[in-house]
Design a protein around this motif. Structure first.
Motif, PDB file in Angstrom:
ATOM      1  N   LEU A   1       0.838  -1.201   0.000  1.00  0.00           N
ATOM      2  CA  LEU A   1       0.000   0.000   0.000  1.00  0.00           C
ATOM      3  C   LEU A   1       0.876   1.256   0.000  1.00  0.00           C
ATOM      4  O   LEU A   1       0.637   2.199  -0.763  1.00  0.00           O
ATOM      5  N   GLY A   2       1.896   1.226   0.835  1.00  0.00           N
ATOM      6  CA  GLY A   2       2.802   2.371   0.925  1.00  0.00           C
ATOM      7  C   GLY A   2       3.489   2.657  -0.395  1.00  0.00           C
ATOM      8  O   GLY A   2       3.561   3.816  -0.841  1.00  0.00           O
ATOM      9  N   VAL A   3       3.968   1.616  -1.051  1.00  0.00           N
ATOM     10  CA  VAL A   3       4.685   1.801  -2.310  1.00  0.00           C
ATOM     11  C   VAL A   3       3.749   2.283  -3.409  1.00  0.00           C
ATOM     12  O   VAL A   3       4.101   3.169  -4.191  1.00  0.00           O
ATOM     13  N   VAL A   4       2.534   1.741  -3.445  1.00  0.00           N
ATOM     14  CA  VAL A   4       1.575   2.169  -4.467  1.00  0.00           C
ATOM     15  C   VAL A   4       1.300   3.666  -4.317  1.00  0.00           C
ATOM     16  O   VAL A   4       1.376   4.430  -5.293  1.00  0.00           O
ATOM     17  N   ILE A   5       1.027   4.099  -3.104  1.00  0.00           N
ATOM     18  CA  ILE A   5       0.716   5.523  -2.896  1.00  0.00           C
ATOM     19  C   ILE A   5       1.936   6.398  -3.191  1.00  0.00           C
ATOM     20  O   ILE A   5       1.827   7.436  -3.855  1.00  0.00           O
ATOM     21  N   SER A   6       3.112   5.950  -2.758  1.00  0.00           N
ATOM     22  CA  SER A   6       4.324   6.729  -3.038  1.00  0.00           C
ATOM     23  C   SER A   6       4.543   6.887  -4.530  1.00  0.00           C
ATOM     24  O   SER A   6       4.914   7.956  -5.013  1.00  0.00           O
ATOM     25  N   THR A   7       4.339   5.773  -5.265  1.00  0.00           N
ATOM     26  CA  THR A   7       4.555   5.853  -6.708  1.00  0.00           C
ATOM     27  C   THR A   7       3.554   6.808  -7.352  1.00  0.00           C
ATOM     28  O   THR A   7       3.882   7.543  -8.279  1.00  0.00           O
ATOM     29  N   GLU A   8       2.333   6.807  -6.812  1.00  0.00           N
ATOM     30  CA  GLU A   8       1.313   7.705  -7.356  1.00  0.00           C
ATOM     31  C   GLU A   8       1.687   9.182  -7.187  1.00  0.00           C
ATOM     32  O   GLU A   8       1.313  10.014  -8.001  1.00  0.00           O
TER      33      GLU A   8
ATOM     34  N   THR B   1      -1.371   8.731 -13.818  1.00  0.00           N
ATOM     35  CA  THR B   1      -2.187   7.657 -13.267  1.00  0.00           C
ATOM     36  C   THR B   1      -3.161   8.207 -12.231  1.00  0.00           C
ATOM     37  O   THR B   1      -2.972   9.291 -11.702  1.00  0.00           O
ATOM     38  N   ILE B   2      -4.216   7.481 -11.945  1.00  0.00           N
ATOM     39  CA  ILE B   2      -5.106   7.920 -10.873  1.00  0.00           C
ATOM     40  C   ILE B   2      -4.852   7.070  -9.639  1.00  0.00           C
ATOM     41  O   ILE B   2      -4.402   5.930  -9.717  1.00  0.00           O
ATOM     42  N   GLY B   3      -5.140   7.644  -8.486  1.00  0.00           N
ATOM     43  CA  GLY B   3      -4.895   6.942  -7.235  1.00  0.00           C
ATOM     44  C   GLY B   3      -4.862   7.935  -6.106  1.00  0.00           C
ATOM     45  O   GLY B   3      -4.830   9.155  -6.331  1.00  0.00           O
ATOM     46  N   LEU B   4      -4.862   7.425  -4.902  1.00  0.00           N
ATOM     47  CA  LEU B   4      -4.892   8.299  -3.725  1.00  0.00           C
ATOM     48  C   LEU B   4      -3.686   9.225  -3.675  1.00  0.00           C
ATOM     49  O   LEU B   4      -3.787  10.404  -3.346  1.00  0.00           O
ATOM     50  N   GLY B   5      -2.510   8.684  -4.028  1.00  0.00           N
ATOM     51  CA  GLY B   5      -1.293   9.488  -3.986  1.00  0.00           C
ATOM     52  C   GLY B   5      -1.383  10.666  -4.939  1.00  0.00           C
ATOM     53  O   GLY B   5      -1.071  11.809  -4.597  1.00  0.00           O
ATOM     54  N   GLN B   6      -1.840  10.351  -6.148  1.00  0.00           N
ATOM     55  CA  GLN B   6      -1.972  11.401  -7.149  1.00  0.00           C
ATOM     56  C   GLN B   6      -3.006  12.432  -6.708  1.00  0.00           C
ATOM     57  O   GLN B   6      -2.811  13.643  -6.864  1.00  0.00           O
TER      58      GLN B   6
ATOM     59  N   GLU C   1      -7.704  18.234   2.529  1.00  0.00           N
ATOM     60  CA  GLU C   1      -7.883  17.083   1.631  1.00  0.00           C
ATOM     61  C   GLU C   1      -6.658  16.187   1.621  1.00  0.00           C
ATOM     62  O   GLU C   1      -6.765  14.965   1.597  1.00  0.00           O
ATOM     63  N   VAL C   2      -5.481  16.812   1.655  1.00  0.00           N
ATOM     64  CA  VAL C   2      -4.235  16.019   1.700  1.00  0.00           C
ATOM     65  C   VAL C   2      -4.229  15.162   2.956  1.00  0.00           C
ATOM     66  O   VAL C   2      -3.968  13.950   2.916  1.00  0.00           O
ATOM     67  N   LEU C   3      -4.546  15.788   4.080  1.00  0.00           N
ATOM     68  CA  LEU C   3      -4.537  15.047   5.337  1.00  0.00           C
ATOM     69  C   LEU C   3      -5.621  13.978   5.362  1.00  0.00           C
ATOM     70  O   LEU C   3      -5.417  12.875   5.878  1.00  0.00           O
ATOM     71  N   ALA C   4      -6.775  14.303   4.778  1.00  0.00           N
ATOM     72  CA  ALA C   4      -7.860  13.313   4.741  1.00  0.00           C
ATOM     73  C   ALA C   4      -7.411  12.076   3.979  1.00  0.00           C
ATOM     74  O   ALA C   4      -7.668  10.945   4.394  1.00  0.00           O
ATOM     75  N   THR C   5      -6.714  12.299   2.852  1.00  0.00           N
ATOM     76  CA  THR C   5      -6.207  11.180   2.067  1.00  0.00           C
ATOM     77  C   THR C   5      -5.205  10.360   2.879  1.00  0.00           C
ATOM     78  O   THR C   5      -5.226   9.124   2.867  1.00  0.00           O
ATOM     79  N   THR C   6      -4.359  11.063   3.628  1.00  0.00           N
ATOM     80  CA  THR C   6      -3.363  10.385   4.453  1.00  0.00           C
ATOM     81  C   THR C   6      -4.040   9.541   5.525  1.00  0.00           C
ATOM     82  O   THR C   6      -3.668   8.376   5.754  1.00  0.00           O
ATOM     83  N   VAL C   7      -5.040  10.131   6.183  1.00  0.00           N
ATOM     84  CA  VAL C   7      -5.765   9.389   7.216  1.00  0.00           C
ATOM     85  C   VAL C   7      -6.419   8.155   6.619  1.00  0.00           C
ATOM     86  O   VAL C   7      -6.398   7.070   7.194  1.00  0.00           O
ATOM     87  N   LEU C   8      -6.967   8.320   5.418  1.00  0.00           N
ATOM     88  CA  LEU C   8      -7.620   7.191   4.774  1.00  0.00           C
ATOM     89  C   LEU C   8      -6.613   6.070   4.480  1.00  0.00           C
ATOM     90  O   LEU C   8      -6.911   4.890   4.690  1.00  0.00           O
ATOM     91  N   ALA C   9      -5.416   6.440   4.030  1.00  0.00           N
ATOM     92  CA  ALA C   9      -4.385   5.429   3.756  1.00  0.00           C
ATOM     93  C   ALA C   9      -4.100   4.627   5.028  1.00  0.00           C
ATOM     94  O   ALA C   9      -3.992   3.393   5.003  1.00  0.00           O
ATOM     95  N   GLY C  10      -3.993   5.363   6.143  1.00  0.00           N
ATOM     96  CA  GLY C  10      -3.763   4.682   7.412  1.00  0.00           C
ATOM     97  C   GLY C  10      -4.909   3.758   7.772  1.00  0.00           C
ATOM     98  O   GLY C  10      -4.707   2.613   8.193  1.00  0.00           O
ATOM     99  N   ALA C  11      -6.138   4.242   7.561  1.00  0.00           N
ATOM    100  CA  ALA C  11      -7.313   3.440   7.897  1.00  0.00           C
ATOM    101  C   ALA C  11      -7.389   2.188   7.031  1.00  0.00           C
ATOM    102  O   ALA C  11      -7.745   1.112   7.507  1.00  0.00           O
ATOM    103  N   LEU C  12      -7.003   2.327   5.758  1.00  0.00           N
ATOM    104  CA  LEU C  12      -7.001   1.164   4.862  1.00  0.00           C
ATOM    105  C   LEU C  12      -6.055   0.096   5.377  1.00  0.00           C
ATOM    106  O   LEU C  12      -6.400  -1.083   5.459  1.00  0.00           O
TER     107      LEU C  12
END
Lengths: 258, 248
Positions: B179-186, B192-197, B211-222
């Motif tokens: 998950l971490g690598v996918v978001i980092s690559t985004e 590409t589309i994705g949470l990171g992007q 919104e940036v923080l919300a996305t970050t929180v969501l990554a953690g929740a996932l």
């Protein structure tokens, strides 16, 4: 019929600190339907002998014949019950699955029938859905015995099968073995360090020397097929035989070797 | 759960008291409602699905590679001796460090983030499988052998089931990495589309830190949710391997 013939068997381990000869020039035979006990001092090579017969260890000399065929690799009609039931049963399988484990060549229905039959023979007809680690030590060893019986081996090898259970359970399991063996006419070779056990269970007792093991004596046990934990152990013949075996194990001159 | 609540409380306090400028670190009382709003947003939903899907695909591919490879390395000492140096050389290279290289050579499509995540996720699964094979009880193997099970079948009938709980632990570790690598690559790949992007684009707007923080929180929740799901599966499927505290 001659079930097992071991002739001039030897095994030498190559260890870091030199070679260790576990058994040397061992020879004996077992007739079909017999229960033969092998008794010897701790570390004398009893387990090596058993693993060699089972085809798990290749002997460095001599040979093993199972109903007339030389053993090369693991024979298909042989089962082993090890001392350490907790490590020999598969913890990820239910009791029934464990007993069915060696029966993979049979149809599902036949497997289930055999497993049920074997489990009820060892008094565990209702434990099939449990897991080994939910059972007591004695019950686990019953499962291991059931697994071996379900396989219907021509020869059943037992490596100190009752050494890890308490005395009361050991008596129960010994009688269970005698009963099952009368009912199913199984040929059994049982290795033990317990002199009383070897005389109580065996039709014959093979006494081994200290390592490297050789056969010191081959004694008939004229106690009949039906034995009783209290009566048999108190009988004069039992007491006399156990004294002779004990004497030989302590290195006195062998008597009664045939 | 208490730790998580405490963390959010601390964050809220830090933001409210002005310990950190709240322009950058928006408090959870702003971020969490933003997250709820985003979850209803079509563009964001697609980004979320893209990230989750890429992570799962990477995890499946990594498992398909690492389990057989682990079985091979764990059971054939010759192969193990031959390739271990290579493995030990490759493993410490963080996949984040090869993102630029991968973007230049492979491009910025989903195959890049999936490929990099596979790389990251393979190691924990591979090592857990391999070391689990070292721990197999020799008596289990002997028992199977004595019942006429051939050496190759011992691998599937004894080694694999016995190693399975450790393999699943490896998958759990790999999931978070993936998950971490996918978001980092985004973050790095515009096409590409994705949470990171999504977070990257949000950061470029004005006053979009929530919104940036919300996305970050969501990554953690996932990550948290997926880990909990796998732990639950572990307890369900591998009850036999859990410590039993001497109870028999």
């Amino acid at each position: 019929m001659r079930m097992l013939e071991v002739s001039d068997l030897g095994h030498t381990y190559q260890g870091k600190d030199g070679a260790h000869t576990a058994i040397d020039g061992l020879g004996f035979s077992v007739e079909a339907g017999e229960l033969v006990c092998v008794v010897g001092p701790s570390g004398c090579g009893k387990s090596t002998l058993l693993r060699t017969i089972a085809g798990l260890v290749r002997p460095t000399s001599g040979r093993v014949m199972l109903h007339g065929t030389p053993v090369d690799g693991v024979p298909s009609d042989l089962a082993v019950v090890f001392q350490d039931y907790s490590r020999s049963l598969f913890p990820w399988m239910s009791v029934t699955r464990n007993v069915e484990f060696p029966l993979r060549k049979l149809s599902r229905r036949k497997r289930a029938a055999r497993a049920a039959e074997a489990l009820s023979a060892v008094g565990l007809g209702k434990a099939g859905r449990k897991y080994p680690w939910q059972l007591s030590g004695g019950m686990q060893q019953r499962v291991a015995i059931a697994r071996a019986l379900a396989y219907r081996p021509a020869l059943l090898l037992m490596d100190e099968p009752f050494a890890s259970v308490d005395a009361q359970t050991r008596f129960e399991l010994e009688d269970l073995l005698l009963r099952v063996r009368r009912e199913q006419d199984t040929t059994i070779l049982l290795v033990t360090h317990d002199i009383d056990e070897s005389v109580y269970l065996g039709d014959r007792v093979l006494v081994l020397s200290k390592s490297p093991a050789t056969v010191v004596a081959d004694l008939d046990v004229p106690l009949g097929p039906v034995r009783d934990q209290i009566g048999t152990r108190a009988s004069g013949e039992f007491v006399d035989l156990r004294a002779r075996v004990a004497g030989m194990l302590q290195g006195n001159t062998p008597v009664g070797a045939r | 759960m208490i730790g998580l609540a405490g963390f959010f409380a601390l964050w809220e306090a830090a933001s409210r008291t002005g310990l950190v400028p709240d322009y950058y670190l928006r408090p959870p009382s702003v971020v969490l409602p933003t997250l709820v709003r985003l979850l209803g947003d079509n563009h964001f939903q697609r980004a979320l699905v893209a990230t989750v899907l890429a992570t799962l695909i990477a995890l499946v591919i990594a498992t398909a590679i690492a389990v057989p490879a682990g079985l091979l390395l764990g059971s054939v000492p010759v192969v193990r001796r031959a390739v271990m140096t290579l493995v030990e050389f490759l493993r410490p290279i963080p996949s984040v460090a090869i993102i630029p290289l991968a973007v230049i050579t492979v491009g910025s499509g989903p195959e890049t983030k999936i490929g990099l995540a596979v790389y990251a996720a393979t190691w924990p699964i591979l090592f857990n499988t391999m070391y689990a094979l070292d721990e197999i009880d020799p008596l289990h193997v002997q028992t199977a052998r004595a019942f006429g099970v051939r050496r190759l079948s011992v691998l599937t009938r004894v080694a694999l089931p016995s190693a399975a709980p450790f393999v699943l632990t490896g998958v759990r570790l790999a999931l978070a990495l993936s998950l971490g690598v996918v978001i980092s690559t985004e973050f790095f790949t515009g096409g590409t589309i994705g949470l990171g992007q999504y977070a990257m684009e949000a950061a470029e707007g004005t006053n979009m830190m929530a919104e940036v923080l919300a996305t970050t929180v969501l990554a953690g929740a996932l990550g948290l949710g997926a880990n909990a799901a796998l732990e639950w599966a572990h307890r369900k499927a591998f009850a036999w391997s859990l410590p039993r505290g001497g109870e028999r």
